[in-house]
Design a protein around this motif. Structure first.
Motif, mmCIF file in Angstrom:
data_model
loop_
_atom_site.group_PDB
_atom_site.id
_atom_site.type_symbol
_atom_site.label_atom_id
_atom_site.label_comp_id
_atom_site.label_asym_id
_atom_site.label_seq_id
_atom_site.Cartn_x
_atom_site.Cartn_y
_atom_site.Cartn_z
ATOM 1 N N ALA A 43 0.828 -1.208 0.000
ATOM 2 C CA ALA A 43 0.000 0.000 0.000
ATOM 3 C C ALA A 43 0.865 1.262 0.000
ATOM 4 O O ALA A 43 0.596 2.217 -0.741
ATOM 5 C CB ALA A 43 -0.928 -0.005 1.205
ATOM 6 N N ASN A 44 1.909 1.262 0.818
ATOM 7 C CA ASN A 44 2.797 2.429 0.881
ATOM 8 C C ASN A 44 3.561 2.630 -0.420
ATOM 9 O O ASN A 44 3.761 3.763 -0.867
ATOM 10 C CB ASN A 44 3.774 2.309 2.046
ATOM 11 N N THR A 45 3.992 1.549 -1.046
ATOM 12 C CA THR A 45 4.705 1.638 -2.324
ATOM 13 C C THR A 45 3.782 2.200 -3.401
ATOM 14 O O THR A 45 4.162 3.109 -4.152
ATOM 15 C CB THR A 45 5.224 0.251 -2.757
ATOM 16 N N ARG A 46 2.552 1.697 -3.452
ATOM 17 C CA ARG A 46 1.580 2.193 -4.426
ATOM 18 C C ARG A 46 1.310 3.682 -4.192
ATOM 19 O O ARG A 46 1.307 4.484 -5.117
ATOM 20 C CB ARG A 46 0.291 1.390 -4.323
ATOM 21 N N ARG A 73 -15.558 -1.246 -14.621
ATOM 22 C CA ARG A 73 -15.735 -2.258 -15.667
ATOM 23 C C ARG A 73 -14.398 -2.869 -16.089
ATOM 24 O O ARG A 73 -14.324 -4.061 -16.392
ATOM 25 C CB ARG A 73 -16.431 -1.636 -16.872
ATOM 26 N N MET A 74 -13.351 -2.059 -16.086
ATOM 27 C CA MET A 74 -12.024 -2.567 -16.453
ATOM 28 C C MET A 74 -11.536 -3.599 -15.433
ATOM 29 O O MET A 74 -10.855 -4.562 -15.796
ATOM 30 C CB MET A 74 -11.025 -1.407 -16.553
ATOM 31 N N VAL A 75 -11.889 -3.416 -14.170
ATOM 32 C CA VAL A 75 -11.444 -4.327 -13.118
ATOM 33 C C VAL A 75 -12.133 -5.682 -13.227
ATOM 34 O O VAL A 75 -11.615 -6.681 -12.752
ATOM 35 C CB VAL A 75 -11.670 -3.677 -11.730
ATOM 36 N N VAL A 84 -4.842 -2.730 -13.429
ATOM 37 C CA VAL A 84 -5.717 -1.552 -13.314
ATOM 38 C C VAL A 84 -5.792 -1.102 -11.863
ATOM 39 O O VAL A 84 -5.729 0.091 -11.561
ATOM 40 C CB VAL A 84 -7.117 -1.855 -13.886
ATOM 41 N N SER A 85 -5.901 -2.050 -10.942
ATOM 42 C CA SER A 85 -5.959 -1.706 -9.527
ATOM 43 C C SER A 85 -4.650 -1.086 -9.050
ATOM 44 O O SER A 85 -4.657 -0.135 -8.272
ATOM 45 C CB SER A 85 -6.278 -2.941 -8.686
ATOM 46 N N ASP A 86 -3.536 -1.634 -9.494
ATOM 47 C CA ASP A 86 -2.238 -1.097 -9.104
ATOM 48 C C ASP A 86 -2.012 0.308 -9.647
ATOM 49 O O ASP A 86 -1.279 1.096 -9.052
ATOM 50 C CB ASP A 86 -1.104 -2.010 -9.577
ATOM 51 N N ALA A 87 -2.634 0.619 -10.772
ATOM 52 C CA ALA A 87 -2.466 1.951 -11.352
ATOM 53 C C ALA A 87 -3.149 3.018 -10.500
ATOM 54 O O ALA A 87 -2.788 4.192 -10.578
ATOM 55 C CB ALA A 87 -3.028 1.979 -12.773
ATOM 56 N N ALA A 88 -4.118 2.635 -9.688
ATOM 57 C CA ALA A 88 -4.818 3.550 -8.776
ATOM 58 C C ALA A 88 -5.256 4.812 -9.508
ATOM 59 O O ALA A 88 -4.939 5.927 -9.117
ATOM 60 C CB ALA A 88 -3.932 3.884 -7.578
ATOM 61 N N MET A 89 -6.009 4.620 -10.596
ATOM 62 C CA MET A 89 -6.396 5.744 -11.450
ATOM 63 C C MET A 89 -7.264 6.773 -10.739
ATOM 64 O O MET A 89 -7.118 7.971 -10.965
ATOM 65 C CB MET A 89 -7.098 5.216 -12.694
#
Length: 181
Positions: A43-46, A73-75, A84-89
Motif C-alpha cells: 500500500a505504501n509503495t503504491r 468495468r475494467m477491473v 488496473v488496480s495497481d495503477a490507482a487511477m
C-alpha cells in the motif's frame, strides 16, 4: 525503494508462509504480523508511486488532459484487474486535481466516450472496431502507423472541451461540501 512488483512477490511469499502454519500457533501469529507488514508495504509503495507521478506531471505541465475511464468495468476483466488496480487511477486523478490547484495547472477531463484510441492522430478518421490486444494503430485512410497509446495521447493533447462544464467533471469541491454537512 522496492518496486511494486517486488512488494507483490514478497506479499505472495508471506501469504504462502501463513498458509503453511498451524492454526493457533505462535508461528501463525508471527506469520500474520509479517503478512500485515507486507500488505502495508504494498500500500505504501503504491501510494508513493502515485504521489511521484502526480507531482511530476503537475510540475512539468501547464495543461493536463485526463480521461474519465470506466475503471469499475475494467477491473472485471480478470487479466487486467491487478494492473488496473495497481495503477490507482482514481487516486491519481484526485491527486492531480488538488496538486494542479496548488500549482495553477489547468486540468481537463475528456469524456468517457471520446474515442482517443480509435481516432487517427494524422487525419482524424475514427475506426469502428479496435481490440485491446492491438497495440499499434494503423490508419487505412492516411497510412499512419503509430503506437496505440501514443496515438491516444496525441488525440487527448488536441482535445478541446465543447463546454466549460466538461472541464470540471472531477472537481472535488462539491464532494467535500457534501461530506462536511
Amino acid at each position: 525503494m522496492t518496486t511494486l512488483k517486488q512488494a507483490h512477490a514478497s506479499l505472495n511469499a508471506a501469504n504462502q508462509a501463513l498458509a503453511r502454519t498451524t492454526p493457533g500457533s505462535k508461528g501463525r501469529q508471527r506469520a500474520k504480523s509479517r503478512l500485515a507488514k507486507r500488505h502495508r508495504k504494498v500500500a505504501n509503495t503504491r501510494r508513493h508511486l502515485v504521489h511521484q507521478a502526480s507531482r511530476s506531471l503537475v510540475e512539468r505541465c501547464q495543461v493536463l488532459v485526463i480521461e474519465d475511464l470506466n475503471v469499475a468495468r475494467m477491473v472485471r476483466n480478470r487479466r487486467l484487474a491487478k494492473s488496473v488496480s495497481d495503477a490507482a487511477m482514481g487516486e491519481l486523478s484526485r491527486q492531480l486535481l488538488y496538486k494542479a490547484r496548488w500549482h495553477g495547472v489547468e486540468v481537463r477531463v475528456a469524456d468517457r466516450f471520446f474515442p482517443s484510441s480509435k481516432t487517427c492522430s494524422g487525419c482524424g478518421e475514427v475506426k469502428k472496431d479496435l481490440d485491446l490486444s492491438t497495440r499499434t494503430y494503423s490508419c487505412e485512410n492516411c497510412g499512419l502507423v503509430i503506437d496505440r497509446d501514443l496515438n491516444a495521447a496525441i488525440n487527448l493533447a488536441r482535445w478541446q472541451p465543447k463546454e466549460s462544464s466538461e472541464v470540471s467533471l472531477l472537481d472535488p469541491t462539491p464532494a467535500l461540501l457534501l461530506s462536511t454537512a
